[in-house]
Write a protein that holds these residues in place. Structure first.
Motif, PDB file in Angstrom:
ATOM      1  N   LEU A   1       0.034 -19.100 -55.494  1.00  0.00           N
ATOM      2  CA  LEU A   1       0.903 -17.937 -55.763  1.00  0.00           C
ATOM      3  C   LEU A   1      -0.076 -16.749 -55.481  1.00  0.00           C
ATOM      4  CD1 LEU A   1       2.604 -19.281 -58.866  1.00  0.00           C
ATOM      5  CD2 LEU A   1       3.624 -19.474 -56.559  1.00  0.00           C
ATOM      6  N   GLY A   2      -1.267 -16.873 -55.440  1.00  0.00           N
ATOM      7  CA  GLY A   2      -2.191 -15.713 -55.552  1.00  0.00           C
ATOM      8  C   GLY A   2      -2.383 -15.194 -56.873  1.00  0.00           C
ATOM      9  N   LEU A   3      -3.242 -14.412 -57.130  1.00  0.00           N
ATOM     10  CA  LEU A   3      -3.482 -13.889 -58.449  1.00  0.00           C
ATOM     11  C   LEU A   3      -2.440 -13.125 -59.422  1.00  0.00           C
ATOM     12  CD1 LEU A   3      -7.007 -12.110 -57.724  1.00  0.00           C
ATOM     13  CD2 LEU A   3      -6.407 -14.421 -58.724  1.00  0.00           C
ATOM     14  N   ALA A   4      -1.563 -12.306 -58.526  1.00  0.00           N
ATOM     15  CA  ALA A   4      -0.450 -11.757 -59.107  1.00  0.00           C
ATOM     16  C   ALA A   4       0.470 -12.815 -59.558  1.00  0.00           C
ATOM     17  CB  ALA A   4       0.171 -10.511 -58.023  1.00  0.00           C
ATOM     18  N   GLY A   5       0.758 -13.708 -58.626  1.00  0.00           N
ATOM     19  CA  GLY A   5       1.771 -14.778 -58.997  1.00  0.00           C
ATOM     20  C   GLY A   5       1.321 -15.816 -59.907  1.00  0.00           C
ATOM     21  N   SER A   6      -0.002 -15.957 -60.223  1.00  0.00           N
ATOM     22  CA  SER A   6      -0.461 -16.807 -61.313  1.00  0.00           C
ATOM     23  C   SER A   6      -0.273 -16.256 -62.396  1.00  0.00           C
ATOM     24  CB  SER A   6      -1.956 -17.019 -60.998  1.00  0.00           C
ATOM     25  OG  SER A   6      -2.251 -17.826 -59.528  1.00  0.00           O
ATOM     26  N   LEU A   7      -0.710 -14.905 -62.332  1.00  0.00           N
ATOM     27  CA  LEU A   7      -0.251 -14.186 -63.817  1.00  0.00           C
ATOM     28  C   LEU A   7       1.037 -14.296 -64.338  1.00  0.00           C
ATOM     29  CD1 LEU A   7      -2.693 -12.722 -65.381  1.00  0.00           C
ATOM     30  CD2 LEU A   7      -1.960 -10.694 -64.376  1.00  0.00           C
ATOM     31  N   GLY A   8       1.962 -14.092 -63.332  1.00  0.00           N
ATOM     32  CA  GLY A   8       3.257 -14.230 -63.739  1.00  0.00           C
ATOM     33  C   GLY A   8       3.751 -15.354 -64.119  1.00  0.00           C
ATOM     34  N   ALA A   9       3.209 -16.499 -63.425  1.00  0.00           N
ATOM     35  CA  ALA A   9       3.579 -17.956 -64.032  1.00  0.00           C
ATOM     36  C   ALA A   9       2.811 -18.174 -65.271  1.00  0.00           C
ATOM     37  CB  ALA A   9       2.972 -18.960 -63.048  1.00  0.00           C
TER      38      ALA A   9
ATOM     39  N   ASP B   1      -7.910 -12.758 -48.863  1.00  0.00           N
ATOM     40  CA  ASP B   1      -7.794 -14.322 -49.082  1.00  0.00           C
ATOM     41  C   ASP B   1      -7.968 -14.403 -50.660  1.00  0.00           C
ATOM     42  OD1 ASP B   1      -7.075 -17.501 -48.306  1.00  0.00           O
ATOM     43  OD2 ASP B   1      -8.961 -17.161 -49.737  1.00  0.00           O
ATOM     44  N   GLU B   2      -7.247 -14.580 -51.464  1.00  0.00           N
ATOM     45  CA  GLU B   2      -7.337 -15.144 -52.836  1.00  0.00           C
ATOM     46  C   GLU B   2      -7.668 -16.896 -52.932  1.00  0.00           C
ATOM     47  OE1 GLU B   2      -5.017 -11.123 -54.568  1.00  0.00           O
ATOM     48  OE2 GLU B   2      -4.095 -13.316 -54.951  1.00  0.00           O
ATOM     49  N   SER B   3      -8.751 -17.383 -53.313  1.00  0.00           N
ATOM     50  CA  SER B   3      -8.700 -18.559 -53.636  1.00  0.00           C
ATOM     51  C   SER B   3      -9.651 -18.941 -54.826  1.00  0.00           C
ATOM     52  CB  SER B   3      -9.379 -19.018 -52.313  1.00  0.00           C
ATOM     53  OG  SER B   3     -10.881 -18.617 -52.254  1.00  0.00           O
ATOM     54  N   PRO B   4      -9.817 -20.152 -55.289  1.00  0.00           N
ATOM     55  CA  PRO B   4     -10.607 -20.407 -56.385  1.00  0.00           C
ATOM     56  C   PRO B   4     -12.111 -20.047 -56.108  1.00  0.00           C
ATOM     57  CG  PRO B   4      -9.512 -22.610 -55.623  1.00  0.00           C
ATOM     58  CD  PRO B   4      -9.097 -21.429 -54.681  1.00  0.00           C
ATOM     59  N   GLY B   5     -12.469 -19.930 -55.074  1.00  0.00           N
ATOM     60  CA  GLY B   5     -13.929 -19.125 -55.069  1.00  0.00           C
ATOM     61  C   GLY B   5     -13.998 -17.844 -55.190  1.00  0.00           C
ATOM     62  N   GLY B   6     -12.991 -16.980 -55.220  1.00  0.00           N
ATOM     63  CA  GLY B   6     -12.889 -15.753 -55.217  1.00  0.00           C
ATOM     64  C   GLY B   6     -12.164 -15.031 -54.103  1.00  0.00           C
ATOM     65  N   THR B   7     -12.096 -13.715 -54.211  1.00  0.00           N
ATOM     66  CA  THR B   7     -11.234 -12.822 -53.335  1.00  0.00           C
ATOM     67  C   THR B   7     -12.477 -12.743 -52.353  1.00  0.00           C
ATOM     68  OG1 THR B   7     -11.990 -10.695 -54.502  1.00  0.00           O
ATOM     69  CG2 THR B   7      -9.957 -12.029 -55.125  1.00  0.00           C
TER      70      THR B   7
ATOM     71  N   ALA C   1     -12.743 -19.342 -46.999  1.00  0.00           N
ATOM     72  CA  ALA C   1     -12.237 -18.197 -46.717  1.00  0.00           C
ATOM     73  C   ALA C   1     -13.193 -17.325 -45.918  1.00  0.00           C
ATOM     74  CB  ALA C   1     -11.725 -17.367 -47.749  1.00  0.00           C
ATOM     75  N   VAL C   2     -14.660 -17.372 -46.218  1.00  0.00           N
ATOM     76  CA  VAL C   2     -15.422 -16.678 -45.424  1.00  0.00           C
ATOM     77  C   VAL C   2     -15.653 -17.162 -44.131  1.00  0.00           C
ATOM     78  CG1 VAL C   2     -17.834 -15.895 -45.125  1.00  0.00           C
ATOM     79  CG2 VAL C   2     -16.908 -15.890 -47.507  1.00  0.00           C
ATOM     80  N   ALA C   3     -15.687 -18.574 -43.602  1.00  0.00           N
ATOM     81  CA  ALA C   3     -15.555 -19.029 -42.585  1.00  0.00           C
ATOM     82  C   ALA C   3     -14.391 -18.730 -41.748  1.00  0.00           C
ATOM     83  CB  ALA C   3     -15.782 -20.461 -42.676  1.00  0.00           C
TER      84      ALA C   3
END
Length: 826
Positions: free
Chosen positions: A401-409, A471-477, A560-562
């Motif tokens: 969901l991304g950061l905004a979607g996660s916050l909403g959930a 990209d928003e992932s567990p490792g960071g933006t 995401a960096v790769a």
């Protein structure tokens, strides 16, 4: 009726210092876990969950025991002594665990995680048991349960605030990892002695009447519901923390002190909220309603703060930082003030409400006859669900969901908790049902309306460019932003909101040299090379230009960096070329994982002051890397001289000198140096290097960044070990136990104007086999490079008149050079 001061004050004091010690342990263990399991977000989360699992278990077990023993203070004292012993034992064991963990992981797979999990969970279980015995010792009456529980919780968390800041600012910098753990153990021992002294004086017997173990009314359906709701709220709360950690970095640096300030602010909200509401928790007549509104309100506050984020916050940070610096003259305080403001805006509103929810929940669950066991159960379930909330948010919600979607959930779940609590107030009337449903609908609509690209557009706006990748992932933006320059456009890589280089020509120069220079001066015929840190792919891609290499490997922490690497110019398709093997994982772990050896290892991680990165700049790391070099192999360490103070750079150099008997210094760009370590003296043969440069692709690659010949390449040489020994002096090395540069003072303004002349002044003769004519060409190129660096020095010193006159002379005296021309055009 309030709790008598003579009962609660000693308990609050004990819990304050207990919380302080616990955060010191937590901070040093998390640091150690990055060495044990790697700086991979999945690995760290799995290891750290052991800490919270221990807290949950301890709260449940010792909470039940607290109401059954005749001396809860003696129980508390025993727990503190146990923490001191197990805390130090775990710290020592974790330091020795990395090789064993890697070996176990190869042998038994996921079962290897049991080792760091248990090492952290065992002492944490004792920590989780400290609050219930002290609440049992206070023995609050029914009309003061909320006040007592809230204030003890607040005192414990207030100590945690001090511990979080003390660890980063004082304990680890001054004492190291093991020293900080020993200091925490000493504090635990003093707390145990204080508690046992109070118990010996008979305070418990005289002031706290014995009660029948297990007394109190049976647990009702309402209590079970309150426990369940507060447990789920714990998962939501730690889910918020996961999201906030990634949201707030856009307004911070990656320094350890920045994250410590954020954690302290998070804990401050819990302290103040718990303390304030505890004064009214016992008097309120609508306990369910208040509890529900606090949990739902935290979700609304989290959504609101995210929705209002904008450039105004960065401007406010700048203004506050300048004001603090004007008053204090301290850059560290200036930056801490900026971090605190961002945390106060993003984190504090919701955490105030979450803190208040603890005494509200305690008021619904805890009974006078079993205060210790009840509050232990509340904390245990809340913490256990917190672990689940962390994992689900980080590994499911954010990727999906991304950061905004996660916050909403998360806000939606909080609204449901609030709605259930509202509906439970008294009889289920239509008005209450409508209010509950309306709350959920309103929060859902708010969450859906949140723009999903909020952070991406904010980052692009703040950095002044166009967004190319995000990209928003567990490792960071991870973001790639295209920015304008006088020579056209270039792209920069941002990880967690902080620039990690780009593909402008100066970056191309130092990154290509980071790979190709050690290969060209290598005493043998290298056929294998390892790059730790893919980044923009420029260093890894440069390996593709050397036809002698048969094996090229790059290790990158973030997928995401790769994925973003193909977006950068000048990396020769490093993200997709089969000639470069890209491995996703922790670089240090990669070296521990196998006996694979290389002719050259080159490192280009983020700057050493960034949190966690010091693992790739320590003496212990260099010892590990040395074992992965073939005979005659070279290790090349990137050294960004503008990102740390001179004394920290001296420690970095000393770390390498302690491991490699031969170290040479090279300048790859005005802001960058490179250290090359070897076990044998590095003898340079001009003709051999010139012959290697005849490879068309290799010569073209270096020509594009201003290295036209072997003379230009060798002109970047500064000094050997003798000069570096003079520079490092008596500086102490960076080690895993003393990660000095990660906790160093903020970089002084214009530090490069002090360190650059000092390093260039170390210049010594090349260990060179060359003719007089060849030596003369090197000297000519070297002095032109020094003239160029002098121009840069004048620019940093704001000496505009001298700079302008020397620029014209510099341009008239030499041939065109892509690197010089690009920089001077800016």
């Amino acid at each position: 009726m309030s709790v008598p001061n003579h009962r609660s004050t000693p308990a609050k004091s004990l819990l304050f210092f207990s919380g302080l010690a616990a955060l010191i342990y937590q901070a040093v263990w998390i640091k150690q876990l990055t060495l044990v399991v790697g700086v991979d977000v999945y690995a760290v989360t799995t290891g750290v969950s052991g800490f919270f699992a221990g807290l949950a278990l301890g709260s449940a077990v010792f909470g039940r025991l607290a109401d059954r023993v005749s001396g809860p203070l003696r129980l508390y004292g025993s727990l503190e002594l146990g923490i001191a012993v197990l805390g130090v034992a775990s710290t020592v064991a974790l330091a020795a665990t990395p090789p064993l963990f890697v070996e176990l992981q190869s042998a038994v797979g996921p079962l290897a995680w049991a080792l760091p999990f248990l090492l952290v969970a065992a002492p944490a279980a004792l920590m989780g048991g400290t609050l219930p015995p002290l609440l049992a010792a206070v023995r609050p009456r029914d009309d003061s349960i909320g006040r007592a529980a809230g204030q003890l919780y607040a005192a414990n968390t207030a100590g945690a605030i001090v511990g979080a800041l003390l660890t980063v600012l004082v304990a680890v910098p001054a004492l190291g990892i093991r020293g900080a753990a020993l200091a925490a153990a000493a504090l635990n021992t003093l707390l145990a002695l204080a508690a046992l002294l109070i118990a010996r004086r008979g305070a418990e017997a005289r002031e706290v009447p014995a009660s029948t173990p297990g007394s109190g009314s049976p647990i009702t359906a309402d209590m079970r519901l309150a426990l369940a709701l507060y447990a789920v709220a714990g998962g939501v709360a730690l889910g918020y923390e996961v999201v906030w950690t990634q949201v707030i970095v856009q307004f911070l640096s990656t320094r350890a002190v920045a994250f410590a300030v954020v954690l302290a602010t998070y804990l401050l909200g819990l302290v103040v909220g718990s303390w304030l509401y505890s004064r009214y928790a016992d008097a309120t007549a609508h306990r369910w309603r208040v509890f529900g509104l606090l949990i739902a309100g935290a979700g609304i506050a989290a959504l609101t703060t995210f929705a209002v984020l904008g450039p105004w916050l960065m401007a406010a940070q700048e203004s506050l930082g300048e004001a603090v610096f004007d008053v204090t003259g301290s850059r560290m305080l200036m930056m801490c003030a900026r971090f605190a403001l961002a945390a106060a805006v993003i984190v504090l509103p919701a955490t105030l409400l979450l803190g208040a929810a603890f005494p509200a929940a305690a008021r619904l669950v805890v009974q006078p006859g079993r205060a210790g066991s009840d509050v232990g159960l509340v904390l245990a379930l809340n913490t256990a669900c917190g672990i689940a909330g962390t994992v689900v948010t980080g590994f499911v919600l954010v990727p999906a969901l991304g950061l905004a979607g996660s916050l909403g959930a998360l806000a939606f779940v909080a609204a449901v908790i609030g709605a259930v609590a509202l509906a439970r107030e008294g009889r289920l009337r239509i008005r209450q049902a409508v209010a509950a449903v309306s709350l959920v609908v309103a929060v859902t609509a708010f969450a859906v309306a949140l723009p999903r690209d909020r952070l991406a557009t904010l980052l692009a706006s703040a950095r002044g460019g166009g967004l190319v990748f995000y990209d928003e992932s567990p490792g960071g933006t991870v973001a790639v932003i295209e920015q304008a320059a006088s020579q056209g456009t270039f792209r920069r890589l941002y990880i967690q909101g902080v620039s990690n280089s780009g593909d402008a020509l100066p970056s191309l120069r130092y990154m290509r040299l980071q790979a190709l220079l050690p290969l060209l001066v290598h005493p043998g015929e290298p056929n294998s090379a390892l790059v730790i840190g893919l980044g923009t792919g420029i260093t890894g891609g440069a390996l593709l230009m050397d036809p002698r290499l048969e094996r090229r490997v790059a290790v990158e922490l973030l997928p995401a960096v790769a994925a973003a690497a193909p977006l950068f110019q000048g990396n020769y398709g490093a993200g997709s070329d089969a000639g470069l093997e890209i491995r996703i994982g922790d670089g240090r772990h990669e070296l521990m994982r196998s006996e694979e050896r290389f002719d050259m290892i080159t490192l280009e991680p983020p700057p050493p002051a960034a949190a966690g990165v010091v693992n790739l700049y320590s003496r212990d790391f260099y010892q590990l890397a040395r074992r992965r070099l073939n005979d005659g192999g070279l290790l090349a360490q990137w050294w960004p001289i503008a990102t740390q103070n001179d004394e920290d750079s001296q420690s970095l150099v000393r770390s390498m000198l302690d491991v490699f008997p031969h170290v040479t210094l090279w300048t790859t760009e005005v802001h960058e140096m490179m250290l090359i370590g070897s076990m044998e003296p590095l003898e340079l043969d001009y003709n051999r290097i010139e012959a290697r440069l005849r490879a068309p692709q290799l010569r073209q690659s270096l020509s594009e960044v201003g290295i036209e010949s072997a003379a230009d390449l060798l002109a970047t040489y500064i000094t050997d070990r003798s000069g570096l020994d003079v520079y490092a002096g008596a500086a102490l090395p960076v080690t895993d136990n003393r990660p000095r540069i990660e906790y160093a003072a903020w970089v002084r303004p214009g530090e490069i104007t002090r360190i650059l002349p000092k390093l260039l002044g170390l210049s010594s003769p090349l260990p060179l086999v060359a003719s007089d004519a060849e030596t003369a060409r090197i000297e000519t190129s070297f002095y032109r490079l020094l003239d160029f660096y002098e121009l840069a020095y004048r620019a940093y010193a704001m000496d505009r008149d001298t700079w302008q006159s020397r620029v014209r002379q510099f341009e008239d005296d030499g041939e065109p050079n892509p690197y010089y021309d690009w920089v001077l055009a800016r």
